[in-house]
Design a protein around this motif. Structure first.
Motif, PDB file in Angstrom:
ATOM      1  N   ILE A  13      37.158  38.999  58.184  1.00 59.38           N
ATOM      2  CA  ILE A  13      37.271  40.045  57.154  1.00 59.38           C
ATOM      3  C   ILE A  13      38.348  39.650  56.157  1.00 59.38           C
ATOM      4  N   LEU A  14      39.508  39.252  56.677  1.00 59.76           N
ATOM      5  CA  LEU A  14      40.623  38.872  55.796  1.00 59.76           C
ATOM      6  C   LEU A  14      40.285  37.644  54.961  1.00 59.76           C
ATOM      7  N   GLU A  15      39.602  36.703  55.558  1.00 57.25           N
ATOM      8  CA  GLU A  15      39.219  35.480  54.843  1.00 57.25           C
ATOM      9  C   GLU A  15      38.330  35.812  53.636  1.00 57.25           C
ATOM     10  N   VAL A  16      37.349  36.663  53.844  1.00 53.92           N
ATOM     11  CA  VAL A  16      36.431  37.038  52.774  1.00 53.92           C
ATOM     12  C   VAL A  16      37.177  37.827  51.692  1.00 53.92           C
ATOM     13  N   LEU A  17      38.026  38.756  52.117  1.00 53.04           N
ATOM     14  CA  LEU A  17      38.784  39.548  51.145  1.00 53.04           C
ATOM     15  C   LEU A  17      39.779  38.692  50.375  1.00 53.04           C
ATOM     16  N   SER A  18      40.405  37.751  51.061  1.00 52.14           N
ATOM     17  CA  SER A  18      41.357  36.859  50.409  1.00 52.14           C
ATOM     18  C   SER A  18      40.669  36.034  49.320  1.00 52.14           C
ATOM     19  N   ALA A  19      39.495  35.532  49.637  1.00 49.35           N
ATOM     20  CA  ALA A  19      38.736  34.752  48.653  1.00 49.35           C
ATOM     21  C   ALA A  19      38.341  35.637  47.465  1.00 49.35           C
ATOM     22  N   TYR A  20      37.970  36.873  47.730  1.00 47.46           N
ATOM     23  CA  TYR A  20      37.556  37.790  46.666  1.00 47.46           C
ATOM     24  C   TYR A  20      38.739  38.145  45.756  1.00 47.46           C
ATOM     25  N   TYR A  21      39.851  38.553  46.367  1.00 50.05           N
ATOM     26  CA  TYR A  21      41.014  39.002  45.584  1.00 50.05           C
ATOM     27  C   TYR A  21      41.929  37.855  45.146  1.00 50.05           C
ATOM     28  N   LYS A  22      41.773  36.715  45.768  1.00 55.18           N
ATOM     29  CA  LYS A  22      42.608  35.553  45.473  1.00 55.18           C
ATOM     30  C   LYS A  22      44.087  35.828  45.756  1.00 55.18           C
ATOM     31  N   ILE A  23      44.329  36.475  46.882  1.00 51.96           N
ATOM     32  CA  ILE A  23      45.697  36.693  47.358  1.00 51.96           C
ATOM     33  C   ILE A  23      45.747  36.365  48.853  1.00 51.96           C
ATOM     34  N   PRO A  24      46.933  36.037  49.347  1.00 54.79           N
ATOM     35  CA  PRO A  24      47.033  35.711  50.775  1.00 54.79           C
ATOM     36  C   PRO A  24      46.845  36.945  51.655  1.00 54.79           C
TER      37      PRO A  24
END
Length: 173
Positions: A48-59
Protein backbone atom coordinates in the motif's frame (compact mmCIF):
# COMPACT_ATOMS: atom_id res chain seq x y z
CA UNK A 1 -7.72 9.92 2.18
CA UNK A 2 -8.80 11.97 -0.81
CA UNK A 3 -7.26 9.48 -3.18
CA UNK A 4 -9.22 6.31 -3.89
CA UNK A 5 -6.59 3.74 -2.95
CA UNK A 6 -8.78 0.94 -4.33
CA UNK A 7 -8.87 2.52 -7.78
CA UNK A 8 -5.12 3.08 -7.72
CA UNK A 9 -4.41 -0.54 -6.72
CA UNK A 10 -6.82 -1.83 -9.36
CA UNK A 11 -5.21 0.38 -11.99
CA UNK A 12 -1.83 -1.10 -11.09
CA UNK A 13 -3.36 -4.61 -11.38
CA UNK A 14 -2.59 -5.31 -7.74
CA UNK A 15 -6.23 -5.88 -6.82
CA UNK A 16 -8.67 -7.93 -8.88
CA UNK A 17 -12.30 -6.96 -9.40
CA UNK A 18 -13.41 -9.74 -7.04
CA UNK A 19 -10.95 -8.62 -4.36
CA UNK A 20 -12.09 -5.03 -4.83
CA UNK A 21 -15.70 -6.01 -4.20
CA UNK A 22 -14.80 -7.97 -1.05
CA UNK A 23 -12.69 -5.10 0.33
CA UNK A 24 -15.40 -2.53 -0.40
CA UNK A 25 -18.11 -4.72 1.13
CA UNK A 26 -16.08 -5.27 4.30
CA UNK A 27 -15.30 -1.57 4.58
CA UNK A 28 -18.98 -0.68 4.29
CA UNK A 29 -20.38 -3.42 6.51
CA UNK A 30 -17.78 -3.07 9.26
CA UNK A 31 -17.40 0.71 8.92
CA UNK A 32 -13.69 0.42 8.22
CA UNK A 33 -11.45 2.69 6.20
CA UNK A 34 -10.42 1.27 2.85
CA UNK A 35 -6.91 0.93 4.22
CA UNK A 36 -8.12 -1.06 7.24
CA UNK A 37 -10.24 -3.28 5.01
CA UNK A 38 -7.29 -3.94 2.69
CA UNK A 39 -5.08 -4.86 5.64
CA UNK A 40 -7.81 -7.09 7.09
CA UNK A 41 -7.93 -9.00 3.82
CA UNK A 42 -4.19 -9.62 3.87
CA UNK A 43 -3.01 -6.85 1.61
CA UNK A 44 0.52 -5.95 2.72
CA UNK A 45 1.05 -2.53 4.28
CA UNK A 46 4.38 -2.21 2.46
CA UNK A 47 2.61 -2.65 -0.87
CA UNK A 48 0.00 0.00 0.00
CA UNK A 49 2.76 2.42 0.99
CA UNK A 50 4.80 1.60 -2.10
CA UNK A 51 1.89 2.41 -4.42
CA UNK A 52 1.01 5.59 -2.53
CA UNK A 53 4.64 6.70 -2.44
CA UNK A 54 4.91 6.31 -6.20
CA UNK A 55 1.65 8.23 -6.68
CA UNK A 56 2.48 11.14 -4.34
CA UNK A 57 6.23 11.04 -4.93
CA UNK A 58 7.03 11.28 -1.23
CA UNK A 59 8.71 8.81 1.11
CA UNK A 60 6.77 6.51 3.39
CA UNK A 61 7.32 5.19 6.86
CA UNK A 62 5.97 2.52 9.16
CA UNK A 63 6.48 2.83 12.90
CA UNK A 64 8.32 -0.18 14.25
CA UNK A 65 6.80 -2.20 17.10
CA UNK A 66 9.20 -0.73 19.67
CA UNK A 67 9.57 2.70 18.06
CA UNK A 68 8.93 5.66 20.31
CA UNK A 69 8.62 9.27 19.20
CA UNK A 70 10.57 11.61 21.44
CA UNK A 71 8.38 13.83 23.67
CA UNK A 72 10.35 16.88 22.49
CA UNK A 73 9.38 16.02 18.90
CA UNK A 74 5.72 15.43 19.81
CA UNK A 75 5.65 18.88 21.40
CA UNK A 76 6.37 20.45 17.99
CA UNK A 77 2.83 19.64 16.85
CA UNK A 78 0.26 19.90 19.65
CA UNK A 79 -1.91 16.81 20.09
CA UNK A 80 -5.13 18.62 19.14
CA UNK A 81 -3.52 19.86 15.90
CA UNK A 82 -2.17 16.39 15.19
CA UNK A 83 -5.66 14.91 15.59
CA UNK A 84 -7.43 17.64 13.63
CA UNK A 85 -5.03 17.76 10.69
CA UNK A 86 -4.04 14.07 10.87
CA UNK A 87 -0.33 14.93 11.12
CA UNK A 88 2.26 13.19 13.24
CA UNK A 89 5.70 14.58 14.05
CA UNK A 90 8.07 11.63 13.65
CA UNK A 91 11.56 12.98 14.26
CA UNK A 92 13.91 15.89 13.77
CA UNK A 93 16.86 14.78 11.70
CA UNK A 94 19.57 17.06 10.37
CA UNK A 95 17.50 20.08 11.36
CA UNK A 96 14.42 18.89 9.44
CA UNK A 97 11.10 17.96 11.03
CA UNK A 98 9.86 14.72 9.49
CA UNK A 99 6.06 14.66 9.59
CA UNK A 100 3.87 11.66 8.94
CA UNK A 101 0.71 12.46 7.03
CA UNK A 102 -2.28 10.38 6.05
CA UNK A 103 -3.49 12.57 3.20
CA UNK A 104 -0.97 14.70 1.29
CA UNK A 105 -3.92 16.16 -0.67
CA UNK A 106 -5.25 17.84 2.49
CA UNK A 107 -4.40 21.49 1.82
CA UNK A 108 -5.60 22.63 5.26
CA UNK A 109 -3.14 20.22 6.86
CA UNK A 110 -0.32 21.46 4.62
CA UNK A 111 -1.19 25.07 5.54
CA UNK A 112 -1.13 24.16 9.22
CA UNK A 113 2.20 22.43 8.74
CA UNK A 114 3.62 25.52 7.02
CA UNK A 115 2.52 27.60 10.03
CA UNK A 116 4.04 25.12 12.49
CA UNK A 117 7.26 25.01 10.45
CA UNK A 118 7.56 28.79 10.49
CA UNK A 119 6.79 28.98 14.21
CA UNK A 120 9.32 26.27 15.12
CA UNK A 121 11.88 27.55 12.59
CA UNK A 122 12.25 24.01 11.27
CA UNK A 123 11.76 23.04 7.65
CA UNK A 124 9.68 19.90 7.22
CA UNK A 125 9.68 16.76 5.12
CA UNK A 126 6.37 15.03 4.47
CA UNK A 127 6.26 11.29 4.95
CA UNK A 128 3.26 9.16 4.10
CA UNK A 129 2.04 6.92 6.93
CA UNK A 130 -0.84 4.52 7.35
CA UNK A 131 -3.78 5.02 9.69
CA UNK A 132 -2.55 2.38 12.15
CA UNK A 133 0.80 4.17 12.51
CA UNK A 134 -0.98 7.48 12.98
CA UNK A 135 -3.09 5.94 15.77
CA UNK A 136 0.03 4.44 17.34
CA UNK A 137 1.65 7.89 17.30
CA UNK A 138 -1.41 9.50 18.87
CA UNK A 139 -1.14 6.97 21.68
CA UNK A 140 2.34 8.33 22.39
CA UNK A 141 0.77 11.72 23.15
CA UNK A 142 -1.48 9.98 25.68
CA UNK A 143 1.55 8.27 27.22
CA UNK A 144 3.27 11.64 27.66
CA UNK A 145 0.15 13.15 29.22
CA UNK A 146 -0.08 10.19 31.59
CA UNK A 147 3.58 10.52 32.58
CA UNK A 148 3.21 14.26 33.21
CA UNK A 149 0.07 13.71 35.28
CA UNK A 150 1.82 10.97 37.28
CA UNK A 151 4.83 13.22 37.91
CA UNK A 152 2.57 16.09 39.01
CA UNK A 153 0.63 13.78 41.30
CA UNK A 154 3.84 12.50 42.88
CA UNK A 155 5.09 16.06 43.35
CA UNK A 156 1.78 17.10 44.92
CA UNK A 157 1.93 14.14 47.34
CA UNK A 158 5.51 14.97 48.32
CA UNK A 159 4.71 18.64 48.86
CA UNK A 160 1.63 17.79 50.93
CA UNK A 161 3.72 15.45 53.10
CA UNK A 162 6.37 18.12 53.61
CA UNK A 163 3.76 20.70 54.58
CA UNK A 164 2.14 18.31 57.04
CA UNK A 165 5.54 17.58 58.62
CA UNK A 166 6.31 21.28 58.97
CA UNK A 167 2.91 21.87 60.58
CA UNK A 168 3.57 19.05 63.07
CA UNK A 169 7.01 20.53 63.86
CA UNK A 170 5.45 23.95 64.50
CA UNK A 171 2.83 22.47 66.79
CA UNK A 172 5.49 20.53 68.69
CA UNK A 173 7.46 23.74 69.39
Amino acid sequence: MSLDIIALLSEKHLLSEAETQVVLKTATEEQLTLEASLLKHGFESKKILEVLSAYYKIPTRELGPQEVISPSVLELIPEESAKHYRLLPLEVKDGVLHVGMLDPDDLDAVDALNFISTKSKLPYQLTLILERDFEKGLQMYANITGEVNEALSTLETELTSELEEKEKEKKAE
